[in-house]
Design a protein around this motif. Sequence first.
Motif, PDB file in Angstrom:
ATOM      1  N   GLU A 109       0.840  -1.204   0.000  1.00 19.12           N
ATOM      2  CA  GLU A 109       0.000   0.000   0.000  1.00 19.12           C
ATOM      3  C   GLU A 109       0.873   1.252   0.000  1.00 19.12           C
ATOM      4  O   GLU A 109       0.608   2.203  -0.739  1.00 19.12           O
ATOM      5  CB  GLU A 109      -0.938  -0.006   1.206  1.00 19.12           C
ATOM      6  CG  GLU A 109      -1.922   1.137   1.229  1.00 19.12           C
ATOM      7  CD  GLU A 109      -2.867   1.140   0.047  1.00 19.12           C
ATOM      8  OE1 GLU A 109      -3.247   2.248  -0.379  1.00 19.12           O
ATOM      9  OE2 GLU A 109      -3.230   0.051  -0.449  1.00 19.12           O
ATOM     10  N   GLN A 110       1.908   1.253   0.786  1.00 19.47           N
ATOM     11  CA  GLN A 110       2.822   2.393   0.834  1.00 19.47           C
ATOM     12  C   GLN A 110       3.514   2.571  -0.523  1.00 19.47           C
ATOM     13  O   GLN A 110       3.645   3.701  -1.008  1.00 19.47           O
ATOM     14  CB  GLN A 110       3.857   2.189   1.936  1.00 19.47           C
ATOM     15  CG  GLN A 110       4.798   3.353   2.110  1.00 19.47           C
ATOM     16  CD  GLN A 110       5.798   3.116   3.233  1.00 19.47           C
ATOM     17  OE1 GLN A 110       5.840   2.047   3.825  1.00 19.47           O
ATOM     18  NE2 GLN A 110       6.609   4.101   3.503  1.00 19.47           N
ATOM     19  N   GLU A 114       3.259   5.859  -3.041  1.00 22.57           N
ATOM     20  CA  GLU A 114       4.457   6.559  -3.529  1.00 22.57           C
ATOM     21  C   GLU A 114       4.467   6.623  -5.056  1.00 22.57           C
ATOM     22  O   GLU A 114       4.809   7.659  -5.627  1.00 22.57           O
ATOM     23  CB  GLU A 114       5.713   5.858  -3.026  1.00 22.57           C
ATOM     24  CG  GLU A 114       5.967   6.036  -1.551  1.00 22.57           C
ATOM     25  CD  GLU A 114       7.136   5.203  -1.043  1.00 22.57           C
ATOM     26  OE1 GLU A 114       7.847   4.575  -1.865  1.00 22.57           O
ATOM     27  OE2 GLU A 114       7.340   5.201   0.177  1.00 22.57           O
ATOM     28  N   GLN A 115       4.075   5.528  -5.708  1.00 22.89           N
ATOM     29  CA  GLN A 115       4.049   5.515  -7.164  1.00 22.89           C
ATOM     30  C   GLN A 115       2.992   6.481  -7.702  1.00 22.89           C
ATOM     31  O   GLN A 115       3.221   7.181  -8.692  1.00 22.89           O
ATOM     32  CB  GLN A 115       3.791   4.093  -7.689  1.00 22.89           C
ATOM     33  CG  GLN A 115       4.929   3.135  -7.428  1.00 22.89           C
ATOM     34  CD  GLN A 115       6.223   3.602  -8.064  1.00 22.89           C
ATOM     35  OE1 GLN A 115       6.256   4.009  -9.211  1.00 22.89           O
ATOM     36  NE2 GLN A 115       7.305   3.559  -7.303  1.00 22.89           N
ATOM     37  N   LEU A 116       1.825   6.532  -7.054  1.00 20.04           N
ATOM     38  CA  LEU A 116       0.786   7.473  -7.467  1.00 20.04           C
ATOM     39  C   LEU A 116       1.259   8.911  -7.321  1.00 20.04           C
ATOM     40  O   LEU A 116       1.030   9.748  -8.211  1.00 20.04           O
ATOM     41  CB  LEU A 116      -0.492   7.255  -6.638  1.00 20.04           C
ATOM     42  CG  LEU A 116      -1.374   6.090  -7.055  1.00 20.04           C
ATOM     43  CD1 LEU A 116      -2.496   5.883  -6.049  1.00 20.04           C
ATOM     44  CD2 LEU A 116      -1.946   6.346  -8.435  1.00 20.04           C
ATOM     45  N   ARG A 117       1.913   9.220  -6.217  1.00 19.79           N
ATOM     46  CA  ARG A 117       2.435  10.574  -6.021  1.00 19.79           C
ATOM     47  C   ARG A 117       3.439  10.930  -7.112  1.00 19.79           C
ATOM     48  O   ARG A 117       3.425  12.030  -7.649  1.00 19.79           O
ATOM     49  CB  ARG A 117       3.101  10.689  -4.646  1.00 19.79           C
ATOM     50  CG  ARG A 117       2.168  11.225  -3.589  1.00 19.79           C
ATOM     51  CD  ARG A 117       2.894  11.486  -2.281  1.00 19.79           C
ATOM     52  NE  ARG A 117       2.480  10.416  -1.379  1.00 19.79           N
ATOM     53  CZ  ARG A 117       3.258   9.549  -0.775  1.00 19.79           C
ATOM     54  NH1 ARG A 117       4.551   9.628  -0.903  1.00 19.79           N
ATOM     55  NH2 ARG A 117       2.773   8.611  -0.009  1.00 19.79           N
ATOM     56  N   GLU A 118       4.300   9.983  -7.453  1.00 17.59           N
ATOM     57  CA  GLU A 118       5.306  10.229  -8.480  1.00 17.59           C
ATOM     58  C   GLU A 118       4.654  10.443  -9.845  1.00 17.59           C
ATOM     59  O   GLU A 118       5.035  11.349 -10.595  1.00 17.59           O
ATOM     60  CB  GLU A 118       6.296   9.056  -8.531  1.00 17.59           C
ATOM     61  CG  GLU A 118       7.409   9.212  -9.530  1.00 17.59           C
ATOM     62  CD  GLU A 118       8.333  10.376  -9.226  1.00 17.59           C
ATOM     63  OE1 GLU A 118       8.967  10.875 -10.175  1.00 17.59           O
ATOM     64  OE2 GLU A 118       8.413  10.805  -8.056  1.00 17.59           O
ATOM     65  N   ARG A 120       1.578  11.531 -10.429  1.00 18.62           N
ATOM     66  CA  ARG A 120       0.896  12.834 -10.390  1.00 18.62           C
ATOM     67  C   ARG A 120       1.889  13.972 -10.539  1.00 18.62           C
ATOM     68  O   ARG A 120       1.628  14.965 -11.209  1.00 18.62           O
ATOM     69  CB  ARG A 120       0.116  12.987  -9.093  1.00 18.62           C
ATOM     70  CG  ARG A 120      -1.122  12.128  -9.055  1.00 18.62           C
ATOM     71  CD  ARG A 120      -1.879  12.309  -7.770  1.00 18.62           C
ATOM     72  NE  ARG A 120      -3.008  11.392  -7.718  1.00 18.62           N
ATOM     73  CZ  ARG A 120      -3.405  10.749  -6.658  1.00 18.62           C
ATOM     74  NH1 ARG A 120      -2.783  10.922  -5.504  1.00 18.62           N
ATOM     75  NH2 ARG A 120      -4.438   9.933  -6.704  1.00 18.62           N
ATOM     76  N   ARG A 121       3.036  13.835  -9.922  1.00 16.95           N
ATOM     77  CA  ARG A 121       4.054  14.875 -10.011  1.00 16.95           C
ATOM     78  C   ARG A 121       4.569  14.991 -11.446  1.00 16.95           C
ATOM     79  O   ARG A 121       4.750  16.080 -11.970  1.00 16.95           O
ATOM     80  CB  ARG A 121       5.213  14.567  -9.061  1.00 16.95           C
ATOM     81  CG  ARG A 121       6.244  15.697  -8.964  1.00 16.95           C
ATOM     82  CD  ARG A 121       7.449  15.303  -8.149  1.00 16.95           C
ATOM     83  NE  ARG A 121       8.244  14.243  -8.743  1.00 16.95           N
ATOM     84  CZ  ARG A 121       9.082  14.387  -9.774  1.00 16.95           C
ATOM     85  NH1 ARG A 121       9.215  15.550 -10.350  1.00 16.95           N
ATOM     86  NH2 ARG A 121       9.766  13.365 -10.228  1.00 16.95           N
ATOM     87  N   GLN A 122       4.758  13.846 -12.100  1.00 15.90           N
ATOM     88  CA  GLN A 122       5.275  13.868 -13.461  1.00 15.90           C
ATOM     89  C   GLN A 122       4.247  14.379 -14.459  1.00 15.90           C
ATOM     90  O   GLN A 122       4.596  15.032 -15.434  1.00 15.90           O
ATOM     91  CB  GLN A 122       5.731  12.467 -13.875  1.00 15.90           C
ATOM     92  CG  GLN A 122       7.001  12.022 -13.192  1.00 15.90           C
ATOM     93  CD  GLN A 122       7.377  10.594 -13.562  1.00 15.90           C
ATOM     94  OE1 GLN A 122       6.663   9.907 -14.274  1.00 15.90           O
ATOM     95  NE2 GLN A 122       8.530  10.150 -13.044  1.00 15.90           N
ATOM     96  N   SER A 123       2.972  14.077 -14.236  1.00 12.73           N
ATOM     97  CA  SER A 123       1.946  14.492 -15.193  1.00 12.73           C
ATOM     98  C   SER A 123       1.397  15.886 -14.905  1.00 12.73           C
ATOM     99  O   SER A 123       0.645  16.420 -15.708  1.00 12.73           O
ATOM    100  CB  SER A 123       0.798  13.479 -15.211  1.00 12.73           C
ATOM    101  OG  SER A 123       0.144  13.472 -13.958  1.00 12.73           O
TER     102      SER A 123
END
Length: 151
Positions: A109-110, A114-118, A120-123
């Motif tokens: 889950e963690q 982290e992957q979702l945050r990354e 979102r940051r990239q897009s």
Amino acid sequence: MANSMKSNNAAIVAIQQMLQERILAEPALAIKLANPNKSLENAINYLCHEIQKSGVCVVDDQTVLSILLHFYDEDSIEDGGTPINCNIVVSKPELTEEDKDELKEQAMEQYKQEQLRELRRQSAPKVQPKPTTTAPKAGAEINVQPNLFDF
């Protein structure tokens, strides 16, 4: 000894628990542990001295219990003399399969978060700095050279 034992509260609790479990298995041991000439501080000091004499740094629970029981069994054993300044570390028990599965789920889950945050940051649209024109500073002379071909 009191000062060094404060830093080892987890170890003291673990030793007390070990002795209590042994008393449940062997009730006659309670009489030996109640000896007024022996205390838990003295037993731990004896334990530290014995481990130091052995030259090892790590011992298992059974060795600790054996040394402590030997201390309480023998009336002639002293606590070892001057207190040793040492740290006692208690190892954690093995994890059950349910604990391992739960920790694995938490880690997954963690990782997903982290992957979702990354992503979102990239897009996210990149903020472009606004172009600014630089005007000459007030009071500064404008350096203009005459040109013969300008009309």
